[in-house]
Scaffold this active site. Structure first.
Site, PDB file in Angstrom:
ATOM      1  N   CYS A 267      -0.210  -3.862   7.825  1.00 56.19           N
ATOM      2  CA  CYS A 267      -0.790  -2.676   7.221  1.00 56.19           C
ATOM      3  C   CYS A 267      -0.575  -1.463   8.130  1.00 56.19           C
ATOM      4  O   CYS A 267      -0.784  -1.576   9.326  1.00 56.19           O
ATOM      5  CB  CYS A 267      -2.280  -2.923   6.997  1.00 56.19           C
ATOM      6  SG  CYS A 267      -3.143  -1.559   6.208  1.00 56.19           S
ATOM      7  N   PRO A 268      -0.156  -0.377   7.564  1.00 51.92           N
ATOM      8  CA  PRO A 268       0.055  -0.029   6.153  1.00 51.92           C
ATOM      9  C   PRO A 268       1.503  -0.140   5.685  1.00 51.92           C
ATOM     10  O   PRO A 268       1.827   0.317   4.602  1.00 51.92           O
ATOM     11  CB  PRO A 268      -0.389   1.425   6.104  1.00 51.92           C
ATOM     12  CG  PRO A 268       0.107   1.991   7.404  1.00 51.92           C
ATOM     13  CD  PRO A 268      -0.096   0.846   8.399  1.00 51.92           C
TER      14      PRO A 268
END
Length: 71
Positions: free
Chosen positions: A11-12
């Protein structure tokens, strides 16, 4: 159906890279995204809600399979 493999990314990155692909898609097209990041379901759900995309996903072993269709 086209497929993008984002396993190994955290992430992200999976959702940011998916957004690039989605922006190039035509209305009605579908694409499958693979990710093993545990926060991906939240990230992809939010992206699809904001962008008005159709989302279906499932988890197999440790991999999430996201099927996204542009409306």
């Amino acid at each position: 159906m086209e497929k993008s493999d984002f396993t190994g990314l955290k992430c992200p990155l999976p959702v940011l890279k998916a957004k690039r692909v989605i922006n190039k898609m035509q209305k009605g097209e579908s694409h499958q995204f693979l990710s093993d990041d545990p926060s991906s379901p939240i990230d992809f759900s939010h992206l699809c809600e904001v962008e008005n995309l159709e989302l279906n996903y499932e988890k197999t072993d440790e991999i999430y399979l996201f099927n996204i269709r542009k409306r």
